[in-house]
Design an enzyme around this catalytic site. Structure first.
Site, mmCIF file in Angstrom:
data_model
loop_
_atom_site.group_PDB
_atom_site.id
_atom_site.type_symbol
_atom_site.label_atom_id
_atom_site.label_comp_id
_atom_site.label_asym_id
_atom_site.label_seq_id
_atom_site.Cartn_x
_atom_site.Cartn_y
_atom_site.Cartn_z
ATOM 1 N N LYS A 137 0.817 -1.225 0.000
ATOM 2 C CA LYS A 137 0.000 0.000 0.000
ATOM 3 C C LYS A 137 0.847 1.271 0.000
ATOM 4 O O LYS A 137 0.428 2.294 -0.516
ATOM 5 C CB LYS A 137 -0.951 0.020 1.198
ATOM 6 C CG LYS A 137 -2.122 -0.943 1.076
ATOM 7 C CD LYS A 137 -3.093 -0.793 2.236
ATOM 8 C CE LYS A 137 -4.176 -1.837 2.169
ATOM 9 N NZ LYS A 137 -5.192 -1.707 3.216
ATOM 10 N N ASP A 158 -9.904 2.998 2.137
ATOM 11 C CA ASP A 158 -10.021 2.433 3.502
ATOM 12 C C ASP A 158 -10.509 3.510 4.467
ATOM 13 O O ASP A 158 -11.324 3.257 5.351
ATOM 14 C CB ASP A 158 -8.655 1.934 4.008
ATOM 15 C CG ASP A 158 -8.264 0.589 3.407
ATOM 16 O OD1 ASP A 158 -9.158 -0.149 2.958
ATOM 17 O OD2 ASP A 158 -7.052 0.285 3.392
HETATM 18 P P1 NAP Z 1 0.192 -3.462 10.223
HETATM 19 O O1 NAP Z 1 0.570 -2.277 9.416
HETATM 20 O O2 NAP Z 1 1.071 -4.665 10.247
HETATM 21 O O3 NAP Z 1 -0.021 -2.927 11.747
HETATM 22 C C1 NAP Z 1 -0.221 -3.846 12.800
HETATM 23 C C2 NAP Z 1 -0.574 -3.096 14.091
HETATM 24 O O4 NAP Z 1 -0.851 -4.084 15.084
HETATM 25 C C3 NAP Z 1 0.553 -2.214 14.640
HETATM 26 O O5 NAP Z 1 -0.013 -1.112 15.313
HETATM 27 C C4 NAP Z 1 1.238 -3.166 15.633
HETATM 28 O O6 NAP Z 1 1.883 -2.510 16.700
HETATM 29 C C5 NAP Z 1 0.041 -3.929 16.187
HETATM 30 N N1 NAP Z 1 0.441 -5.233 16.682
HETATM 31 C C6 NAP Z 1 0.763 -6.315 15.936
HETATM 32 N N2 NAP Z 1 1.078 -7.357 16.762
HETATM 33 C C7 NAP Z 1 0.962 -6.897 18.037
HETATM 34 C C8 NAP Z 1 1.151 -7.487 19.322
HETATM 35 N N3 NAP Z 1 1.532 -8.752 19.461
HETATM 36 N N4 NAP Z 1 0.917 -6.723 20.422
HETATM 37 C C9 NAP Z 1 0.522 -5.428 20.287
HETATM 38 N N5 NAP Z 1 0.333 -4.811 19.100
HETATM 39 C C10 NAP Z 1 0.554 -5.539 17.990
HETATM 40 O O7 NAP Z 1 -1.247 -4.025 9.791
HETATM 41 P P2 NAP Z 1 -2.445 -3.196 9.123
HETATM 42 O O8 NAP Z 1 -2.376 -3.257 7.653
HETATM 43 O O9 NAP Z 1 -2.483 -1.868 9.781
HETATM 44 O O10 NAP Z 1 -3.724 -4.078 9.551
HETATM 45 C C11 NAP Z 1 -4.188 -4.105 10.892
HETATM 46 C C12 NAP Z 1 -5.510 -4.868 10.975
HETATM 47 O O11 NAP Z 1 -6.542 -4.149 10.298
HETATM 48 C C13 NAP Z 1 -5.455 -6.245 10.330
HETATM 49 O O12 NAP Z 1 -6.135 -7.146 11.171
HETATM 50 C C14 NAP Z 1 -6.219 -6.061 9.023
HETATM 51 O O13 NAP Z 1 -6.842 -7.259 8.592
HETATM 52 C C15 NAP Z 1 -7.262 -5.034 9.439
HETATM 53 N N6 NAP Z 1 -7.799 -4.274 8.283
HETATM 54 C C16 NAP Z 1 -9.139 -4.369 8.015
HETATM 55 C C17 NAP Z 1 -9.670 -3.645 6.955
HETATM 56 C C18 NAP Z 1 -11.161 -3.755 6.671
HETATM 57 O O14 NAP Z 1 -11.588 -3.377 5.561
HETATM 58 N N7 NAP Z 1 -11.972 -4.225 7.603
HETATM 59 C C19 NAP Z 1 -8.862 -2.824 6.155
HETATM 60 C C20 NAP Z 1 -7.501 -2.727 6.465
HETATM 61 C C21 NAP Z 1 -6.976 -3.474 7.532
HETATM 62 P P3 NAP Z 1 3.433 -2.047 16.591
HETATM 63 O O15 NAP Z 1 3.443 -0.766 15.785
HETATM 64 O O16 NAP Z 1 3.814 -1.817 18.017
HETATM 65 O O17 NAP Z 1 4.177 -3.158 15.941
#
Ligand code: NAP
Length: 291
Positions: free
Chosen positions: A72, A108
């Site tokens: 992205k 999004d």
């Molecule tokens: P990302 O960029 O990898 O970000 C992950 C986030 O989760 C970061 O803030 C990370 O914290 C935190 N995290 C991961 N593992 C953790 C742990 N063990 N303990 C505490 N915090 C943790 O992922 P993303 O693209 O933002 O996606 C995040 C979620 O949103 C996913 O589940 C995705 O499926 C969902 N999503 C849904 C939609 C929808 O249309 N419904 C659209 C987009 C995304 P740190 O910064 O501290 O590592």
């Protein structure tokens, strides 16, 4: 790109991995019901093939693409024009091929606002603006999805935003970026014990916690400190009920999973590719039948 033809058109999802995506289930019925001869495909694209993939979007029969993890942000330099909000967020999830140009958008962000509105939050004005000026928000996470959410909430006028993230520096960086554009108070935290909940509160989980295992990004003790009119939105849609949502509902909070955001970001992308209103009911039905 004109869709007033009978040639087979293409549009697809660029990412790595892509096999798990619900987007084809959402998009294909929409093209079919409107009689648009387009196929929505899964384009598995490792990072070293990204440029080549983006170039292929300029083929005459291509409407554009959706973009997902991990590209992205990486696609931005390869596009001709970036929508201002997508540029602020620093992430593009929709590419439109039009008149030999590639345009980048982030649906999004607005998809989240539409999902919140569908859950009874905020006012939707005639010009399409969504107003959340009466609400405060607690955003869990500071990754890609959280960035989109943070800018969307700020753009909608949220009264006060708190970003809670495991790595504090990431939350601080995001807060500082937002503060360049928006006047509302924005706080960053890495420990929920220091949270001072302000009502009415919208809690948004934009971490991946709860997707792969039954863990919650917010301890029940913290949830129990929130006012009863708080709304809990979990961007995760698979599983349909995360531990966070289960606990929130048990405590009597209104809560929703991320399917509505998925639906609305997809519908917005559909309109950008085709210039036509998305058949929302058809898309919603396709999603609910499959989950
Ligand atoms: P990302 O960029 O990898 O970000 C992950 C986030 O989760 C970061 O803030 C990370 O914290 C935190 N995290 C991961 N593992 C953790 C742990 N063990 N303990 C505490 N915090 C943790 O992922 P993303 O693209 O933002 O996606 C995040 C979620 O949103 C996913 O589940 C995705 O499926 C969902 N999503 C849904 C939609 C929808 O249309 N419904 C659209 C987009 C995304 P740190 O910064 O501290 O590592």
């Amino acid at each position: 790109m004109s869709i007033q033809n009978t040639r087979q058109l293409h549009v697809g999802l660029i990412g790595d991995p892509v096999a798990h995506s619900f987007s084809p289930r959402l998009q294909q019925p929409a093209f079919d019901v409107l009689g648009i001869p387009a196929r929505y495909e899964l384009w598995h694209t490792p990072a070293n093939q990204l440029l080549e993939r983006i170039r292929s979007l300029c083929e005459p029969d291509c409407l554009g693409a959706n973009v997902t993890i991990p590209h992205k942000e990486a696609v931005l330099p390869f596009l001709d024009r970036i929508d201002p909000l997508a540029a602020r967020i620093g992430a593009v999830n929709t590419i439109v091929h039009q008149d030999d140009y590639l345009y980048g958008y982030n649906t999004d962000a607005r998809g989240l606002l539409m999902a919140l509105h569908e859950n009874g939050l905020g006012a939707l004005y005639e010009d399409g603006t969504i107003d959340l000026t009466n609400y405060n928000a607690l955003l869990l996470g500071a990754g890609g999805a959280a960035r989109g959410a943070a800018f969307a909430l700020a753009e909608a006028g949220i009264k006060q935003l708190t970003i809670l993230n495991r790595h504090l520096e990431r939350a601080q960086r995001l807060a500082a970026e937002l503060q360049q554009y928006y006047d509302q108070p924005i706080f960053s935290l890495n420990d929920a014990a220091f949270l001072i909940p302000r009502s009415p509160l919208i809690v948004i989980n934009a971490t991946s916690l709860g997707m792969h295992e039954s863990v919650s990004p917010l301890a029940p003790e913290v949830l129990s400190r929130l006012d009863s009119d708080s709304f809990i939105y979990d961007m995760i849609y698979n599983p349909t009920q995360t531990l966070l949502l289960g606990q929130a509902r048990l405590m009597g909070f209104s809560a929703s999973n991320g399917l509505s955001m998925l639906l609305h970001q997809g519908a917005l992308a559909f309109t950008l590719w085709t210039g036509q209103p998305a058949p929302l009911a058809v898309m919603r039905m396709a999603l609910t039948q499959e989950t």
